[in-house]
Design an enzyme around this catalytic site. Structure first.
Site, PDB file in Angstrom:
ATOM      1  N   TYR A 178       2.371   1.214  -6.511  1.00 30.53           N
ATOM      2  CA  TYR A 178       2.420   0.499  -5.232  1.00 30.53           C
ATOM      3  C   TYR A 178       3.358  -0.717  -5.282  1.00 30.53           C
ATOM      4  O   TYR A 178       4.267  -0.846  -4.455  1.00 30.53           O
ATOM      5  CB  TYR A 178       1.015   0.056  -4.818  1.00 30.53           C
ATOM      6  CG  TYR A 178       0.982  -0.646  -3.488  1.00 30.53           C
ATOM      7  CD1 TYR A 178       1.122   0.064  -2.303  1.00 30.53           C
ATOM      8  CD2 TYR A 178       0.830  -2.031  -3.405  1.00 30.53           C
ATOM      9  CE1 TYR A 178       1.108  -0.588  -1.071  1.00 30.53           C
ATOM     10  CE2 TYR A 178       0.813  -2.686  -2.181  1.00 30.53           C
ATOM     11  CZ  TYR A 178       0.952  -1.963  -1.017  1.00 30.53           C
ATOM     12  OH  TYR A 178       0.939  -2.604   0.199  1.00 30.53           O
ATOM     13  N   LYS A 182       6.982  -1.346  -3.236  1.00 30.09           N
ATOM     14  CA  LYS A 182       7.230  -2.396  -2.235  1.00 30.09           C
ATOM     15  C   LYS A 182       8.395  -3.291  -2.670  1.00 30.09           C
ATOM     16  O   LYS A 182       9.125  -3.817  -1.826  1.00 30.09           O
ATOM     17  CB  LYS A 182       5.953  -3.213  -2.007  1.00 30.09           C
ATOM     18  CG  LYS A 182       4.855  -2.410  -1.291  1.00 30.09           C
ATOM     19  CD  LYS A 182       5.275  -1.951   0.092  1.00 30.09           C
ATOM     20  CE  LYS A 182       4.152  -1.279   0.864  1.00 30.09           C
ATOM     21  NZ  LYS A 182       4.549  -0.851   2.208  1.00 30.09           N
TER      22      LYS A 182
HETATM   23  P1  NAP Z   1      -3.918   1.808   6.689  1.00 26.98           P
HETATM   24  O1  NAP Z   1      -4.950   1.276   7.621  1.00 26.98           O
HETATM   25  O2  NAP Z   1      -4.313   2.789   5.633  1.00 26.98           O
HETATM   26  O3  NAP Z   1      -2.739   2.393   7.573  1.00 26.98           O
HETATM   27  C1  NAP Z   1      -1.676   3.071   6.999  1.00 26.98           C
HETATM   28  C2  NAP Z   1      -0.979   3.838   8.081  1.00 26.98           C
HETATM   29  O4  NAP Z   1       0.125   4.528   7.495  1.00 26.98           O
HETATM   30  C3  NAP Z   1      -1.884   4.908   8.710  1.00 26.98           C
HETATM   31  O5  NAP Z   1      -1.573   5.035  10.079  1.00 26.98           O
HETATM   32  C4  NAP Z   1      -1.476   6.153   7.955  1.00 26.98           C
HETATM   33  O6  NAP Z   1      -1.728   7.349   8.658  1.00 26.98           O
HETATM   34  C5  NAP Z   1       0.007   5.892   7.857  1.00 26.98           C
HETATM   35  N1  NAP Z   1       0.657   6.760   6.903  1.00 26.98           N
HETATM   36  C6  NAP Z   1       0.410   6.938   5.588  1.00 26.98           C
HETATM   37  N2  NAP Z   1       1.238   7.862   5.088  1.00 26.98           N
HETATM   38  C7  NAP Z   1       2.017   8.278   6.112  1.00 26.98           C
HETATM   39  C8  NAP Z   1       3.052   9.222   6.252  1.00 26.98           C
HETATM   40  N3  NAP Z   1       3.464   9.974   5.218  1.00 26.98           N
HETATM   41  N4  NAP Z   1       3.643   9.367   7.450  1.00 26.98           N
HETATM   42  C9  NAP Z   1       3.238   8.635   8.507  1.00 26.98           C
HETATM   43  N5  NAP Z   1       2.238   7.748   8.466  1.00 26.98           N
HETATM   44  C10 NAP Z   1       1.648   7.584   7.270  1.00 26.98           C
HETATM   45  O7  NAP Z   1      -3.206   0.643   5.868  1.00 26.98           O
HETATM   46  P2  NAP Z   1      -2.612  -0.774   6.307  1.00 26.98           P
HETATM   47  O8  NAP Z   1      -3.237  -1.753   5.398  1.00 26.98           O
HETATM   48  O9  NAP Z   1      -2.667  -0.969   7.765  1.00 26.98           O
HETATM   49  O10 NAP Z   1      -1.097  -0.584   5.815  1.00 26.98           O
HETATM   50  C11 NAP Z   1       0.015  -0.690   6.695  1.00 26.98           C
HETATM   51  C12 NAP Z   1       1.194  -1.193   5.883  1.00 26.98           C
HETATM   52  O11 NAP Z   1       0.912  -2.517   5.442  1.00 26.98           O
HETATM   53  C13 NAP Z   1       1.475  -0.380   4.622  1.00 26.98           C
HETATM   54  O12 NAP Z   1       2.857  -0.244   4.428  1.00 26.98           O
HETATM   55  C14 NAP Z   1       0.856  -1.238   3.533  1.00 26.98           C
HETATM   56  O13 NAP Z   1       1.437  -0.996   2.271  1.00 26.98           O
HETATM   57  C15 NAP Z   1       1.183  -2.619   4.060  1.00 26.98           C
HETATM   58  N6  NAP Z   1       0.395  -3.700   3.484  1.00 26.98           N
HETATM   59  C16 NAP Z   1      -0.958  -3.761   3.698  1.00 26.98           C
HETATM   60  C17 NAP Z   1      -1.675  -4.834   3.150  1.00 26.98           C
HETATM   61  C18 NAP Z   1      -3.150  -4.969   3.367  1.00 26.98           C
HETATM   62  O14 NAP Z   1      -3.741  -5.915   2.833  1.00 26.98           O
HETATM   63  N7  NAP Z   1      -3.796  -4.100   4.125  1.00 26.98           N
HETATM   64  C19 NAP Z   1      -1.024  -5.806   2.399  1.00 26.98           C
HETATM   65  C20 NAP Z   1       0.336  -5.704   2.207  1.00 26.98           C
HETATM   66  C21 NAP Z   1       1.031  -4.664   2.778  1.00 26.98           C
HETATM   67  P3  NAP Z   1      -3.120   8.176   8.480  1.00 26.98           P
HETATM   68  O15 NAP Z   1      -4.132   7.510   9.378  1.00 26.98           O
HETATM   69  O16 NAP Z   1      -2.754   9.546   8.908  1.00 26.98           O
HETATM   70  O17 NAP Z   1      -3.506   8.088   7.037  1.00 26.98           O
END
Ligand code: NAP
Length: 255
Positions: A178, A182
């Site tokens: 991961y 990033k």
């Molecule tokens: P999340 O709730 O798991 O949402 C992830 C989203 O990405 C979901 O809509 C998922 O779809 C979609 N996704 C995954 N693989 C995909 C693919 N191959 N094609 C299209 N869509 C796909 O996670 P989140 O925390 O909101 O994450 C959103 C972004 O923020 C990510 O890039 C993550 O790395 C980044 N981020 C998050 C955090 C945190 O603390 N949460 C911190 C830093 C960065 P499905 O519903 O179909 O699985």
């Protein structure tokens, strides 16, 4: 997709059916943009779009799996057919690779024992997926008077922060999947910005903070709406805004 909209700005958010992406879609819609909700599951995409519309926004779902070239091309075709251009691209879709665990618990990503197939899958989504989507959408972004691209990275991407043994991220387990994915994404952001600067396309990376979503089993301390605010800020930059930057809610982040 629904009715044509020629006056509003058009924004595509990948992975917008839930989590931070959905928060971004809701906020961009509240600002008056037409939001295209990218989701790999069409039903969940439609549900999210319907919820944004119910709140008074203009939202349309498009099936988009960032690792599936055919859906990426078809999504671009649909955006072109319906809107003729794209003003904002939010590359938000991402996976941790460890299932529903927080980064602190991702023991399966420790470099000395990591599974290569997991690393491949994480890079495929978090890095190659961004290249595929960005390149498919670039011809549409070039038709916008003020195109903006925001790549959703992470504090874990920062080599400066993660290499500090006494820093705030010392508790994060070492990761060969991961975190490096990033870091690659922020590097990619700089390279796209370098190529597109002359065309007025601003490309930046953001770290939303530790947000309670499915990706960390809701252990984060920020809401999706709070995590979305920095993304929205970079998506709505004026012409004199930065490009090739890396930002958190607290301001510019070290590489
Ligand atoms: P999340 O709730 O798991 O949402 C992830 C989203 O990405 C979901 O809509 C998922 O779809 C979609 N996704 C995954 N693989 C995909 C693919 N191959 N094609 C299209 N869509 C796909 O996670 P989140 O925390 O909101 O994450 C959103 C972004 O923020 C990510 O890039 C993550 O790395 C980044 N981020 C998050 C955090 C945190 O603390 N949460 C911190 C830093 C960065 P499905 O519903 O179909 O699985």
């Amino acid at each position: 997709m629904g009715e044509e909209s020629t006056h509003r700005k058009v924004a595509l958010v990948t992975g917008a059916n839930k989590g931070i992406g959905r928060g971004v879609a809701e906020q961009l819609a509240a600002l008056g943009m037409t939001v295209v909700i990218g989701a790999r599951d069409p039903l969940r995409g439609e549900e999210a779009a319907a919820a944004v519309r119910a709140a008074g926004g203009d939202a349309h779902a498009v099936t988009l799996d960032v690792t599936d070239r055919a859906t990426v091309q078809e999504a671009a075709r649909q955006v072109e057919e319906r809107f003729g251009r794209l003003d904002v691209l939010i590359n938000n879709a991402g996976i941790t690779g460890s299932g529903r665990v927080s980064p602190e618990d991702a023991r399966d990503q420790v470099p000395s024992s990591v599974d290569l197939d997991m690393v491949r899958a994480v890079f495929d989504t978090n890095v190659l997926g961004v290249i595929a989507v960005t390149n498919a959408m670039l011809p549409l972004l070039r038709r916008s008077p003020a195109p903006r691209v925001v790549n959703v990275s992470s504090h874990a991407a920062s080599l400066t922060l993660t290499s500090d043994p006494d820093g705030p991220f010392a508790a994060l387990l070492p990761s060969a999947a991961y975190a490096p994915s990033k870091t690659a994404l922020t590097a990619l952001t700089v390279q796209y910005a370098k190529e597109l600067r002359k065309d007025g396309i601003l490309v930046n990376a953001v770290a939303p903070g530790f947000v309670a979503t499915d990706s960390n089993n809701h252990t984060g301390f920020l809401t999706a709406a709070q995590g979305a605010t920095v993304v929205v800020r970079l998506a709505t930059l004026g012409a004199d805004g930065p490009t090739a930057g890396f930002f958190g809610e607290e301001g510019p982040l070290p590489w």
